[in-house]
Design an enzyme around this catalytic site. Sequence first.
Site, PDB file in Angstrom:
ATOM      1  N   GLU A   1      -6.497   1.850   7.169  1.00 49.84           N
ATOM      2  CA  GLU A   1      -5.066   2.476   7.471  1.00 49.84           C
ATOM      3  C   GLU A   1      -5.168   2.097   5.732  1.00 49.84           C
ATOM      4  O   GLU A   1      -5.333   1.371   5.153  1.00 49.84           O
ATOM      5  CB  GLU A   1      -3.779   2.451   8.487  1.00 49.84           C
ATOM      6  CG  GLU A   1      -4.079   2.555  10.006  1.00 49.84           C
ATOM      7  CD  GLU A   1      -2.991   2.213  10.271  1.00 49.84           C
ATOM      8  OE1 GLU A   1      -2.885   2.854  11.344  1.00 49.84           O
ATOM      9  OE2 GLU A   1      -2.840   1.147   9.871  1.00 49.84           O
TER      10      GLU A   1
ATOM     11  N   CYS B   1      -1.784   2.093  -1.677  1.00 50.43           N
ATOM     12  CA  CYS B   1      -1.723   0.531  -0.118  1.00 50.43           C
ATOM     13  C   CYS B   1      -3.192   0.351   0.507  1.00 50.43           C
ATOM     14  O   CYS B   1      -3.260   1.136   1.027  1.00 50.43           O
ATOM     15  CB  CYS B   1      -1.010   0.255   0.249  1.00 50.43           C
ATOM     16  SG  CYS B   1      -0.775  -0.787   1.724  1.00 50.43           S
TER      17      CYS B   1
ATOM     18  N   CYS C   1      -8.650  -8.375  10.606  1.00 57.29           N
ATOM     19  CA  CYS C   1      -8.131  -9.682   9.977  1.00 57.29           C
ATOM     20  C   CYS C   1      -8.166 -11.170  10.279  1.00 57.29           C
ATOM     21  O   CYS C   1      -7.975 -10.615  11.499  1.00 57.29           O
ATOM     22  CB  CYS C   1      -6.317  -9.815   8.918  1.00 57.29           C
ATOM     23  SG  CYS C   1      -6.336 -11.177   7.844  1.00 57.29           S
TER      24      CYS C   1
ATOM     25  N   CYS D   1      -1.477 -14.509  10.527  1.00 53.98           N
ATOM     26  CA  CYS D   1      -0.215 -14.610  10.695  1.00 53.98           C
ATOM     27  C   CYS D   1       0.670 -13.538  11.433  1.00 53.98           C
ATOM     28  O   CYS D   1       0.376 -12.543  11.877  1.00 53.98           O
ATOM     29  CB  CYS D   1      -0.132 -13.753   9.468  1.00 53.98           C
ATOM     30  SG  CYS D   1      -0.998 -14.695   7.616  1.00 53.98           S
TER      31      CYS D   1
ATOM     32  N   CYS E   1       2.111 -10.442  11.587  1.00 52.19           N
ATOM     33  CA  CYS E   1       1.630  -9.274  10.400  1.00 52.19           C
ATOM     34  C   CYS E   1       0.835  -8.474  12.202  1.00 52.19           C
ATOM     35  O   CYS E   1       0.285  -8.703  13.168  1.00 52.19           O
ATOM     36  CB  CYS E   1       0.676  -9.296   9.637  1.00 52.19           C
ATOM     37  SG  CYS E   1       0.457  -7.926   8.974  1.00 52.19           S
TER      38      CYS E   1
ATOM     39  N   CYS F   1       4.644  -2.708   5.383  1.00 55.31           N
ATOM     40  CA  CYS F   1       4.147  -4.031   5.207  1.00 55.31           C
ATOM     41  C   CYS F   1       3.227  -4.287   6.655  1.00 55.31           C
ATOM     42  O   CYS F   1       5.197  -4.600   7.461  1.00 55.31           O
ATOM     43  CB  CYS F   1       4.174  -4.881   4.642  1.00 55.31           C
ATOM     44  SG  CYS F   1       4.270  -4.557   2.618  1.00 55.31           S
TER      45      CYS F   1
HETATM   46  N1  SAH Z   1      -3.325 -10.558   3.408  1.00 58.40           N
HETATM   47  C1  SAH Z   1      -3.360  -9.707   1.963  1.00 58.40           C
HETATM   48  C2  SAH Z   1      -2.904  -8.312   2.036  1.00 58.40           C
HETATM   49  C3  SAH Z   1      -1.922  -8.098   3.383  1.00 58.40           C
HETATM   50  S1  SAH Z   1      -0.096  -8.060   4.085  1.00 58.40           S
HETATM   51  C4  SAH Z   1      -2.118 -10.715   2.366  1.00 58.40           C
HETATM   52  O1  SAH Z   1      -1.515 -11.652   3.202  1.00 58.40           O
HETATM   53  O2  SAH Z   1      -1.015 -11.062   1.606  1.00 58.40           O
HETATM   54  C5  SAH Z   1       0.085  -7.289   2.730  1.00 58.40           C
HETATM   55  C6  SAH Z   1       1.528  -8.037   2.782  1.00 58.40           C
HETATM   56  O3  SAH Z   1       2.959  -7.527   4.102  1.00 58.40           O
HETATM   57  C7  SAH Z   1       1.961  -9.534   2.697  1.00 58.40           C
HETATM   58  O4  SAH Z   1       2.391  -9.606   1.859  1.00 58.40           O
HETATM   59  C8  SAH Z   1       2.208  -9.424   4.332  1.00 58.40           C
HETATM   60  O5  SAH Z   1       3.065 -11.340   4.517  1.00 58.40           O
HETATM   61  C9  SAH Z   1       3.683  -8.753   4.552  1.00 58.40           C
HETATM   62  N2  SAH Z   1       3.598  -8.977   5.867  1.00 58.40           N
HETATM   63  C10 SAH Z   1       2.622  -8.683   6.647  1.00 58.40           C
HETATM   64  N3  SAH Z   1       2.965  -8.105   8.160  1.00 58.40           N
HETATM   65  C11 SAH Z   1       4.518  -8.347   7.442  1.00 58.40           C
HETATM   66  C12 SAH Z   1       5.814  -7.076   8.160  1.00 58.40           C
HETATM   67  N4  SAH Z   1       6.101  -7.224   9.719  1.00 58.40           N
HETATM   68  N5  SAH Z   1       6.965  -7.384   7.413  1.00 58.40           N
HETATM   69  C13 SAH Z   1       6.882  -7.076   6.191  1.00 58.40           C
HETATM   70  N6  SAH Z   1       6.065  -7.854   5.456  1.00 58.40           N
HETATM   71  C14 SAH Z   1       5.219  -7.911   6.260  1.00 58.40           C
END
Ligand code: SAH
Length: 346
Positions: A93, A106, A113, A117, A120, A338
């Site tokens: 996406e 973005c 991935c 986390c 996410c 995000c």
């Molecule tokens: N792997 C990279 C880039 C992808 S995530 C990283 O970790 O930075 C992009 C951003 O979205 C990151 O800051 C991540 O922590 C945030 N993110 C992930 N899940 C989220 C959620 N459910 N709500 C808000 N931010 C989120």
Amino acid sequence: MTAKKDIRALTKTELRDFFISKGHKAFRGNQVYAWLWGKAVHHFEDMTNISKDTRQFLSDNFVINHIKVDNLQRAKDGTIKNAIKLHDGLVVESVLIPTESRTTACVSSQVGCSLNCHFCATARLKRMRNLNPDEIYDQVVIINQQSQLYHQRKLSNIVFMGMGEPLLNYKNVLEAIDKITSDEGLAMSPKRITLSTVGLPKMIKKLADADVKFNLAVSLHSAIDEVRSKMMPINEVSPIADLLAALQYWYAKTKSRITFEYVVWKDINDRQADINALVNLCKQVPVKVNLIEYNAIDDGLFQQAAPQAIANYVKALENNHIVVNVRHSRGKDIDAACGQLANKMA
Ligand code: SAH
């Protein structure tokens, strides 16, 4: 018969050498390269200043793999989420995020991935493969076109905050950025590009050594190891002390201030001790903090902290002269925010 090679996997020199090896003039390689990147054509027939025979010769030897918008959704706030189909049928996406003054792309760097986390949505997909440089580049080309079509202006910024961990696809991401910033590509300024990482110390040092000119953002979410490890398993392998050392190294080399991305969750990191730890960390390396709104993914495990908790963070950071922004999510009605990128329709 072996499958034809993707012509965009070739460097400019390789392309020139290919022409020479087949008895053609090297400058043909330059011309074709300009079509492939600067103009981003999808078909050899579109290379109008190249003779028909040469175009035929190219299509006998190569393919131009390209991505395709499989589904486009527009949110009320102008955000556009694209489900992008890759040449092998996998889907990633890419999101266009408009604000008053800018349009940001973005982009994704991997299919799925591997980092898991817990908050996410992309983590649910597991990692399937890395994107190639041209697959990353094409996302930017597409969003730039959409920006002109829907918002009457060019793309201004790029964030690597889509699916995947860009530093686990280091080489391809750097190659893509090289193309995006080069005059033969999109000629965008590296200062308008931000790579966001979960925070891999070795890779951050490698980036610093590579003397890159783009911005670095780190998804921090907690400055306390026990808390961060609970949310982000990577922290058990690379604890905050190692991350900090890498960030100090980055700053010493690049003089470019880091951005911390930070979500405040109810009952997880909304205590005074969490705030104090963040302030303390921010004093050790030049950073600014983006407090980002939590976008619920449908498991209901985490909740955004109370507004007061966020206000407490802002106050403490500001009292310590640390730049802080509160970022509200965009495109939430279409799951484009995000952490919501998990291709529901796939
Ligand atoms: N792997 C990279 C880039 C992808 S995530 C990283 O970790 O930075 C992009 C951003 O979205 C990151 O800051 C991540 O922590 C945030 N993110 C992930 N899940 C989220 C959620 N459910 N709500 C808000 N931010 C989120």
